[in-house]
Write an enzyme that holds these catalytic residues in place. Structure first.
Site, PDB file in Angstrom:
ATOM      1  N   TYR A   1      45.295   2.156  10.822  1.00 55.23           N
ATOM      2  CA  TYR A   1      44.816   0.832  10.936  1.00 55.23           C
ATOM      3  C   TYR A   1      44.979   0.327  12.242  1.00 55.23           C
ATOM      4  CZ  TYR A   1      44.888   0.267   5.808  1.00 55.23           C
ATOM      5  OH  TYR A   1      44.826   0.277   4.417  1.00 55.23           O
TER       6      TYR A   1
ATOM      7  N   ARG B   1      53.261   6.981  -5.675  1.00 57.66           N
ATOM      8  CA  ARG B   1      52.689   7.477  -7.012  1.00 57.66           C
ATOM      9  C   ARG B   1      53.533   7.882  -8.028  1.00 57.66           C
ATOM     10  NH1 ARG B   1      49.878  12.439  -4.092  1.00 57.66           N
ATOM     11  NH2 ARG B   1      51.709  12.023  -2.916  1.00 57.66           N
TER      12      ARG B   1
END
Length: 403
Positions: free
Chosen positions: A176, A352
């Site tokens: 980013y 996850r």
């Protein structure tokens, strides 16, 4: 630094201090994009998404991704600070607090990962580099842009505090915008923000100091920092060690969350495990779907999964700084947790594994032989546009219609 021999090892289910907030335990729900903000609106579905993790026993859940700037969104279906949330962020923090957990807001600017076509705004970068999601080239940040984006980070921190968040996670990873500035591969500037590591880290350090100067200790601040971009010529762990030292020296962070990978160039490097190329391509518009058939196998490479797979690199940072640290990556059972706790990490972060089982902390507390049911198939990645979820769970949470 690593703990001295004989130092008591904290139990992960004991309270942990993060800045001025104390978490009921040391398990943090990592920021995983939720896909529950149609048109940028905070929804009841997003609130329930995080309340479920709080009920499941985490010490803190992290809301992702709350962009600092309108052009810094990954697409228009994402909230950015400055939008009117209609009191919904306060409703979210209240809901999490009611379940006994703390809540953090992940804030940052997506840079070249932003979808310029969706946002109808130019994606930004340290230099003119490809922004593949919007099939565009970034606008190179001017010094005025840099100053504005720093101010936007401060506004985000202030907004998070006012909405009742206990902490913010400032995103310096995954290529980013700030991570792009840190990368010698992506940052081709010739001014005070390019070239040497000191220059490439200037933007990150200015953001960290500006947030601390504005907020003091009113809100806990964690910084998510890349250790390895996963691409040749990118940011690497030896540079990450120095940047971590600078952030500690600046007093910018209450804790560090080390991460790896590039959402821009090598996304599976962060996750390890399978590369769900077919499932991901099926979610894309025709031009991008065609492009993925050509370049997808090169971009979506597969990497073998192992428990606590970031441990070795993160331990190098742990040896270099005294700041509290969270270990992310493959935290799935008590052995991986105890490995982190015994090596001086103060918290563990799960992504996850909690998508698969939001109540995994309670299960681990009840049975220390329990292991996450996550198979690391990564098919959850392909659900981010319709409401992020584990496809192997027994039910699919309701998702608001896109507009």
């Amino acid at each position: 630094m690593l703990p001295a021999p004989g130092t008591p090892v904290p139990d992960v289910f004991s309270p942990g201090k993060l800045g001025t907030v104390t978490l009921r335990n040391r398990i943090v729900k990592a920021a995983t994009f939720e896909g529950r903000c149609p048109g940028g609106r905070i929804t009841d579905e997003l609130i329930e998404f995080h309340a479920e993790y709080a009920r499941g026993g985490v010490g803190m859940t992290t809301v992702a991704y709350l962009a600092t700037s309108p052009e810094g969104r990954t697409d228009r279906h994402q909230y950015h600070w400055g939008m009117d949330d209609g009191g919904m962020l306060r409703k979210l923090t209240d809901a999490v607090h009611a379940e006994g957990a703390a809540v953090a807001a992940q804030v940052g600017h997506a840079g070249a990962v932003a979808n310029a076509a969706s946002n109808k705004m130019s994606a930004m970068g340290p230099s003119r580099i490809p922004a593949p999601t919007g099939m565009a080239i970034t606008k190179a940040c001017t010094e005025a842009d840099i100053d504005r984006i720093i101010a936007d980070h401060v506004r985000a921190a202030r907004g998070a505090y006012e909405a009742g968040f206990d902490a913010i996670e400032v995103h310096f990873g995954h290529n980013y915008l700030v991570s792009e500035f840190l990368s010698p591969k992506l940052n081709r500037r010739k001014d005070a923000y390019g070239g040497s590591l000191e220059n490439r880290a200037r933007f990150a350090r200015r953001i960290g100091r500006a947030i601390r100067d504005e907020m003091g200790d009113r809100i806990a601040v964690t910084i998510k920092l890349n250790m390895d971009d996963g691409v040749p010529g990118g940011f690497w762990v030896d540079e990450a060690v120095q940047v971590a030292r600078w952030l500690e020296q600046d007093g910018s962070a209450d804790a560090l969350v080390m991460t790896v990978g590039s959402s821009l160039l090598n996304p599976i490097y962060l996750f390890k495990g399978d590369a769900p190329l077919a499932e991901f391509a099926a979610t894309q518009p025709a031009p991008i779907k065609l492009g993925m058939k050509i370049v997808g196998p090169k971009m979506f490479k597969e990497y073998p999964y192992s428990d606590a797979y970031m441990f070795d690199d993160a331990r190098q940072i742990r040896e270099a700084v005294d700041l509290p640290m969270m270990l992310l990556g493959g935290i799935v059972d008590r052995p991986s947790i105890d490995k982190a706790m015994g090596s001086g990490f103060d918290f563990v972060a799960m992504g996850r594994a909690l998508l698969r089982e939001p109540d995994l902390p309670l299960k681990l507390q009840a049975d220390d032989r329990r292991r996450s049911l996550c198979t690391h198939c990564n098919r959850c990645m392909a659900t981010i546009y319709s409401g992020s979820r584990c496809v192997l769970r027994d039910y699919v949470p309701p998702v608001p219609a896109r507009v």
